[in-house]
Design a protein around this motif. Structure first.
Motif, PDB file in Angstrom:
ATOM      1  N   ASN A  15       6.649   1.151  -4.595  1.00 15.46           N
ATOM      2  CA  ASN A  15       7.521   1.012  -5.765  1.00 15.46           C
ATOM      3  C   ASN A  15       8.357   2.271  -6.006  1.00 15.46           C
ATOM      4  O   ASN A  15       9.483   2.201  -6.481  1.00 15.46           O
ATOM      5  CB  ASN A  15       6.736   0.627  -7.008  1.00 15.46           C
ATOM      6  N   VAL A  16       7.829   3.425  -5.649  1.00 13.07           N
ATOM      7  CA  VAL A  16       8.585   4.680  -5.779  1.00 13.07           C
ATOM      8  C   VAL A  16       9.728   4.677  -4.765  1.00 13.07           C
ATOM      9  O   VAL A  16      10.851   5.077  -5.073  1.00 13.07           O
ATOM     10  CB  VAL A  16       7.663   5.899  -5.567  1.00 13.07           C
ATOM     11  N   GLN A  23       7.383   7.594   7.619  1.00 12.21           N
ATOM     12  CA  GLN A  23       8.070   6.314   7.447  1.00 12.21           C
ATOM     13  C   GLN A  23       9.073   6.384   6.300  1.00 12.21           C
ATOM     14  O   GLN A  23      10.197   5.894   6.409  1.00 12.21           O
ATOM     15  CB  GLN A  23       7.056   5.210   7.169  1.00 12.21           C
ATOM     16  N   ALA A  24       8.661   6.974   5.189  1.00 12.39           N
ATOM     17  CA  ALA A  24       9.541   7.082   4.028  1.00 12.39           C
ATOM     18  C   ALA A  24      10.759   7.937   4.352  1.00 12.39           C
ATOM     19  O   ALA A  24      11.879   7.622   3.937  1.00 12.39           O
ATOM     20  CB  ALA A  24       8.772   7.660   2.840  1.00 12.39           C
ATOM     21  N   SER A  56       0.811  -1.210   0.000  1.00 12.79           N
ATOM     22  CA  SER A  56       0.000   0.000   0.000  1.00 12.79           C
ATOM     23  C   SER A  56       0.846   1.261   0.000  1.00 12.79           C
ATOM     24  O   SER A  56       0.405   2.285  -0.500  1.00 12.79           O
ATOM     25  CB  SER A  56      -0.940   0.005   1.211  1.00 12.79           C
ATOM     26  N   GLY A  57       2.020   1.217   0.564  1.00 15.11           N
ATOM     27  CA  GLY A  57       2.882   2.384   0.575  1.00 15.11           C
ATOM     28  C   GLY A  57       3.282   2.792   1.976  1.00 15.11           C
ATOM     29  O   GLY A  57       2.949   2.132   2.954  1.00 15.11           O
ATOM     30  N   TYR A  58       4.015   3.873   2.047  1.00 16.00           N
ATOM     31  CA  TYR A  58       4.557   4.374   3.305  1.00 16.00           C
ATOM     32  C   TYR A  58       4.078   5.784   3.564  1.00 16.00           C
ATOM     33  O   TYR A  58       3.972   6.587   2.640  1.00 16.00           O
ATOM     34  CB  TYR A  58       6.082   4.400   3.242  1.00 16.00           C
ATOM     35  N   LEU A  83      15.502   4.130  -3.282  1.00 18.78           N
ATOM     36  CA  LEU A  83      16.528   3.439  -2.513  1.00 18.78           C
ATOM     37  C   LEU A  83      17.576   2.788  -3.405  1.00 18.78           C
ATOM     38  O   LEU A  83      18.715   2.591  -2.983  1.00 18.78           O
ATOM     39  CB  LEU A  83      15.883   2.385  -1.601  1.00 18.78           C
ATOM     40  N   ASP A  84      17.211   2.454  -4.642  1.00 23.13           N
ATOM     41  CA  ASP A  84      18.156   1.843  -5.576  1.00 23.13           C
ATOM     42  C   ASP A  84      19.065   2.862  -6.250  1.00 23.13           C
ATOM     43  O   ASP A  84      20.124   2.509  -6.744  1.00 23.13           O
ATOM     44  CB  ASP A  84      17.421   1.055  -6.655  1.00 23.13           C
TER      45      ASP A  84
END
Length: 64
Positions: free
Chosen positions: A49-50, A14-15, A8-10, A55-56
């Motif tokens: 996914n964003v 949290q992000a 669902s996301g952060y 993070l990558d």
């Protein structure tokens, strides 16, 4: 131990913690249109996914 990102996301808080930045930095990115914020289950979240993509990415600055 393997952990997975919630689908669902952060929340912004949290992000920010995961990215190592302050929440106002992410709010600014949302306001400028550089980071999506979507409503899921009645809450505004940054899609997982964003966050994975962010993070990558290699960080700018610092030593190579």
């Amino acid at each position: 131990m393997r952990t997975s990102l919630p689908s669902s996301g952060y929340t912004v808080r949290q992000a920010a913690w995961l990215l190592g930045v302050e929440p106002p930095t992410l709010y600014r990115a949302v306001r400028l249109g550089r980071l999506p914020l979507v409503r899921r289950r009645g809450r505004f979240v940054i899609p997982a996914n964003v966050l994975v993509r962010l993070l990558d990415e290699p960080r700018s600055g610092g030593t190579p």
